[in-house]
Each structure stands twice: as structure tokens, then as C-alpha cells.
Write an enzyme that holds these catalytic residues in place. Structure first.
Site, PDB file in Angstrom:
ATOM      1  N   TYR A 438      16.869  23.648 -15.867  1.00 52.47           N
ATOM      2  CA  TYR A 438      15.766  22.893 -16.455  1.00 52.47           C
ATOM      3  C   TYR A 438      14.433  23.622 -16.335  1.00 52.47           C
ATOM      4  CZ  TYR A 438      15.245  20.507 -11.784  1.00 52.47           C
ATOM      5  OH  TYR A 438      15.094  20.169 -10.467  1.00 52.47           O
ATOM      6  N   GLU A 439      13.494  23.168 -17.147  1.00 51.87           N
ATOM      7  CA  GLU A 439      12.188  23.815 -17.330  1.00 51.87           C
ATOM      8  C   GLU A 439      12.322  25.255 -17.838  1.00 51.87           C
ATOM      9  OE1 GLU A 439      10.140  21.669 -17.339  1.00 51.87           O
ATOM     10  OE2 GLU A 439      11.051  20.178 -16.042  1.00 51.87           O
ATOM     11  N   GLY A 440      13.372  25.504 -18.596  1.00 53.21           N
ATOM     12  CA  GLY A 440      13.623  26.837 -19.151  1.00 53.21           C
ATOM     13  C   GLY A 440      14.645  27.575 -18.327  1.00 53.21           C
TER      14      GLY A 440
END
Length: 596
Positions: A438-440
Site C-alpha cells: 500500500y501507498e505505492g
């Protein structure tokens, strides 16, 4: 399951000796951030993490969040813990004083974030997202939005979320379809978002969503995305929650880990449309959201460090207590605790040394964020911001990948018992696994590092970093401590290897972009290992001097020994990565899709 004990001694060493807290306290606005205040924050954050959050970690994992007709209900004890958290002022630790925050350095916030995530990662995700939403609104919201929402978010009375991902879009934000139709002083939103962490809950009386959506005449692709603030309840004139907005959680994801953190499918506008307010300018939403995204990525990197620390503590305590087998060197001795076995020591030191490198790297980057914002010298601000821009993808990617590796190693230290849920080792591995996603994802971080950060300044920020690393290598080489000089060749060789692949990567990114991207994760990980070595080398130099001066000699002696292990057993990975990168990645692209 072992009790979490915050590693305050090492945190204090990193903050004062490597991140130079004393110098930070001289910056405008940070005058109150004295060593005495830092000690008080560390001690109280450690107490809260150990006494309040850690006991809820296993029960929250077993119970999870629940979706009811009235909305999402947090796991037992979480709402009470959150009230204590907010009442203690923790949500506003780094917040803007104009809106009720304490305005303390990011460096102090980073240490607190580590403790909260070590003790209870599922809980800590809620204030993590809130901090990001607060920053995006502070930088880009209108004065009216700031006055109406920031005081509530900063004090923790309300919590914030980020709503980017849609079922058909995934990480490709150009494919976002959620619509925002103007209506007077607001917009009506219609669409669905997935993977929304803490998108709904009963711990506060309002949840404030920051949502990416398109206006009717917006251009295609990322150039047509705008950012909107959508409250769960529309505030009354007095600031209290009023009418329910047309936004609802319609389901919760069943996940591998972080069970107590609700991962919501959010529906906007099932009826008349969810009322939302434009944040910043139309069609600039992605740039605005990245204020929040960079904040979140730095914190997620610290999550990787935090879960690794918790897994290490669990494995270390088990190894000290578990009696099994005899030492190979002894034919007559009885059974011993497994921490005496050489391979178990190897595993524990592999965990410990990398955790210390991660902590030093992450905290020094947090201090650089502070300097980029507050240093009175414009040149220094620019230098620190360039370094932060370059290395935030590394903090996020390297620390989260190591978090998974170290949590897995923690299971291995337990042997068969590590595979049994009752020991607790499994949960850390399950929880850690989301952080590189998550978050890239790590691949997205690596593509950002290679395709944007190196290219944006012709690798000038990387060149400045390499020069600073070389000066540390020279200090090791010249040091009178016989333990330090042997570290110098290993560290200097890793710096040279990073310079070699940086040159190759800059060339490949402009001529053979597929090869550059296929090797980009290796480059990110290599950069992380060398940055870890840089900080471990600095730590060894300082620890040696402190030991010589008679300060806490056992701690500083161990710090030198741990740095030596990192140089001898961890840093050589950079040479294998160098060879992998310089050989190119044509093989990865030559195989036909049908052959996979």
C-alpha cells in the site's frame, strides 16, 4: 507472546547523535524541542504503546473490525484506547499550532510512530492516515475548509482518510471514474473506492474523506483529477456533526493481516450524491494528494521498521527462554537456550543490525524533512528537500521489504512454534506483508526513484549523497580504533558500487527504459543497503568515541559490534545487486508472454 518494550535507548542515540536533535531545536519554531522534552515524549509514548496499545494487538487481530447496519465497529478496546490517544495530544504531536497542534519536529513524531506501529500496527494506521489528510488540507485547502475541519482533525476528534483506488483502476489513477458535479458552493460525488483504510469506524463521531474524482468537463488521464473533502456527517454551524452525507461503507475486505484495521469499500452517492468540497484547484488533485502521499509513504517506511522491531523482540525473548540441543563445541554440557547456538545468533544479529540501520536511516530522513521546512538558509532547505525527495521512495520501499524479511526470520527463530499462532510470531509476518504494497508498491517506488528522482536533477542529489558517504568512509579508515578501520574497505566498496549503478541507471533510463525499470527494484534495495551502511558507519564512529569517554560503555561497545556485523554480513549484498543491475534486464523482456 512477549511484551513490547520500546527501544528508547537506541532511539535516543539515533535522535541525538545521528539526527542531531540539538541542532533541530535551534531552528525557528522548534525552540521547545529540547533533549528534556524529547526524553519526556519518548518515555510517555513508550508507556502508552506498552500499556495501552500492545495488549490490544492480539485480541484485535483475533476479533477484527465488524460491519453492522449502523456502520463499522472497531475491535473491543480500540475506541477507548483511541480516546486516550487523542486526549493525550498524540494526534497533534507534529500538527500546526495554528490549529491546535504541538508543532514538534518530524523527528520526534517518527519515533512515536515507530512505537505505536510496533505495539499495534492496525491501530496506528488510523492516526497515520489522519496525519496525511491533515497535511494535504493544510497545504491546499481554502481558509474556510481549514477553519472548519483542521482543528477537529488535529486534536483527533475526527479522523481523515485518503480515497484513491477504484476497482477498475488499481494503482493507475488515470483510470479514476468517480464523478464530481458542481452544485452551488459544493459538488455532488458519485462513485466507489476500494482499499480505504479506516474508511468507517465508531471511534470518533465523524470521518473526513479526501477523495480523487473528475468534474464533468475534466480532461482525460491524471490531468483531469481533482481533490475533494467529503465528510461522513456534514458539520452544523457550531461544528458538531449534522446531517448524514451520502457516503457509506458497503463491505469490509477479509485480509491476510491487520485485521483490526477496517479496509473498506466506500460508496459515494448511492442516492442524491455525496456532498463534497473542492480542495485546491480543479484538475490539480493528484499533485495535491501527493502532499498526503509523501507523508504517508514516509510513515509506512517506519511501519516496516516498527514491525521488524516487534518481530525481533519476540524472537529474541523466545531464543533466550527456549532450551533445546547442546553446543557443537561441547560434548559434555547439557541442553542450552537456543540463543547460544551460532545459527540462531546469526539470525538474531541479521535482524538487529538491519533494524538499527533502518531506524538510523528513517530518523535521519525525518530530521532532513524538518530542515527542509525550517532551516533559515535557503540553500540548506533546498539541499535537504532534494535529499528527502530522492530518498523517500527508498525509506518506503527498503524498510518495508526488510520488515517482511525480518518478520519471516522471526518465525524461523521459533522453529515449528513460529508457525503456530499462539506464539504471536505469525501475526507480525501477516501484518508486515501489506506494507510493501500500500501507498505505492515497491515497484512503483523504484520507478519513481529511477524515472523521476534521478532524472529530475541529473543525479545531482545522489552525487551529493555519495560524496558525503565517502567522507564517512575516510573517517573510518583514519580512526585510531582498531575495530573501525577494517569496516572502511567494505563500506567504501559499497559506495563505489552504488555510484557505478547510478551512472548505468541514468544512461539506461534515457535509452533502454524497460531495462532500467526491470532493474529498478534492485537499485532501490541497493541504495537502501548502502544508506543503512552509511548510518551504521556514522554510529560506529560516534559509539567508539563515547565508549572511549566512558559513557554507557556496554551499549556503545555493542553498537560498534553490530555495525561490524552489518558491514561484514549485510553490506556485501550490494555487490551481488551491482552485478545483477549492470548485466541488464533484457532476459526479462525477451520471453514471450505466452511462455509465462
Amino acid at each position: 507472546m512477549s511484551t513490547y518494550i520500546a527501544p528508547v535507548r537506541d532511539m535516543r542515540f539515533v535522535m541525538t547523535e545521528l539526527a542531531d536533535l540539538d541542532a533541530l531545536s535551534s531552528l525557528p519554531g522548534f525552540e521547545e524541542a529540547t533533549p528534556e522534552l524529547a526524553d519526556a515524549v519518548l518515555e510517555e509514548a513508550a508507556r502508552f504503546a506498552t500499556e495501552v496499545l500492545a495488549p490490544l494487538n492480539k485480541t484485535g487481530d483475533a476479533q477484527g473490525a465488524r460491519l453492522t447496519d449502523g456502520g463499522v465497529i472497531a475491535a473491543d478496546g480500540f475506541a477507548q484506547a483511541y480516546r486516550q490517544f487523542a486526549e493525550g495530544g498524540w494526534t497533534g504531536l507534529g500538527g500546526d499550532p495554528e490549529f491546535g497542534g504541538q508543532g514538534l519536529p518530524e523527528l520526534l513524531h517518527a519515533a512515536a510512530v515507530e512505537m505505536w506501529n510496533s505495539s499495534n500496527m492496525a491501530f496506528a494506521l488510523c492516526p497515520l492516515l489522519n496525519a496525511g489528510a491533515t497535511e494535504a488540507l493544510r497545504h491546499h485547502g481554502s481558509d474556510d475548509l481549514k477553519q472548519r475541519y483542521l482543528p477537529k482533525l488535529v486534536c483527533g476528534a475526527w479522523t481523515g482518510t485518503m480515497n484513491l483506488t477504484e476497482p477498475q483502476a488499481g494503482s493507475d489513477l488515470a483510470a479514476v471514474r468517480t464523478k464530481a458535479v458542481p452544485e452551488g458552493d459544493h459538488y455532488r460525488l458519485h462513485g466507489q473506492k476500494i482499499f480505504i483504510t479506516w474508511g468507517d469506524h465508531d471511534m470518533t463521531d465523524n470521518v473526513i474523506h479526501l477523495v480523487l474524482a473528475r468534474t464533468p468537463d475534466a480532461p482525460e488521464g491524471v490531468r483531469g483529477i481533482s481533490l475533494f473533502l467529503v465528510p461522513k456527517f456534514l458539520p452544523n454551524a457550531d461544528g458538531s456533526p449534522g446531517q448524514r452525507n451520502d457516503v457509506h461503507c458497503v463491505s469490509l475486505e477479509h485480509k491476510l493481516g491487520i485485521h483490526a484495521s477496517p479496509t473498506c469499500v466506500m460508496s459515494f452517492g448511492d442516492k442524491e450524491g455525496a456532498i463534497g468540497y473542492l480542495v485546491g484547484q480543479e484538475n490539480k488533485g493528484l499533485a495535491h494528494m501527493f502532499t498526503m502521499m509523501n507523508e504517508a509513504r514516509q510513515k509506512v517506511g517506519i511501519q516496516g521498521l516498527a514491525i521488524a522491531e516487534r518481530a525481533y523482540q519476540q524472537a529474541r525473548d523466545y531464543a533466550k527462554e527456549r532450551v533445546q540441543g547442546r553446543l557443537a563445541a561441547s560434548r559434555t554440557g547439557g541442553a542450552v537456550a537456543i540463543i547460544q547456538h551460532p545459527d540462531v545468533r546469526r539470525m538474531l544479529l541479521t535482524m538487529k543490525s538491519q533494524i538499527e540501520a533502518m531506524r538510523a536511516f528513517a530518523y535521519v530522513m525525518a530530521a532532513d524533512m524538518d530542515r527542509a521546512h525550517r532551516h533559515p538558509d535557503a540553500a540548506q532547505r533546498a539541499l535537504r528537500q532534494a535529499r528527502v525527495d530522492l530518498l523517500i521512495p527508498v525509506v518506503k520501499g527498503w524498510c518495508t521489504e526488510l520488515g517482511v524479511d525480518i518478520a519471516s526470520l522471526g518465525v524461523q527463530v521459533h522453529g515449528g512454534m513460529g508457525f503456530i499462532e499462539e506464539t504471536g510470531a505469525c501475526q507480525y509476518l501477516r501484518d508486515a506483508r501489506i506494507a510493501p504494497i500500500y501507498e505505492g508498491t515497491t515497484g512503483i517506488q523504484a520507478a519513481d526513484l529511477v524515472g523521476r528522482k534521478l532524472a529530475s536533477d541529473g543525479a545531482a542529489a545522489m552525487s551529493a549523497l555519495l560524496a558525503e558517504m565517502r567522507s564517512v568512509a575516510h573517517e573510518l579508515e583514519r580512526n585510531a580504533d582498531a575495530r573501525l578501520a577494517p569496516m572502511a574497505p567494505a563500506f567504501a566498496a559499497s559506495v563505489q558500487a552504488l555510484e557505478d549503478v547510478t551512472k548505468w541507471m541514468c544512461s539506461a533510463a534515457s535509452t533502454h527504459v524497460d531495462e532500467a525499470l526491470a532493474s529498478s527494484v534492485d537499485f532501490l534495495m541497493m541504495t537502501g543497503y548502502v544508506c543503512g551502511g552509511w548510518q551504521m558507519a556514522r554510529a560506529a564512529l560516534i559509539a567508539s568515541a563515547n565508549e572511549e569517554a566512558g559513557e554507557d560503555q556496554e551499549f556503545h561497545r555493542t553498537k560498534v559490534a553490530t555495525a561490524r556485523f552489518y558491514m561484514e554480513k549485510i553490506l556485501p549484498k550490494t555487490h551481488a545487486l551491482r552485478e545483477m543491475i549492470l548485466r541488464g534486464a533484457a532476459g526479462a523482456m525477451d520471453i514471450g508472454i505466452e511462455q509465462f
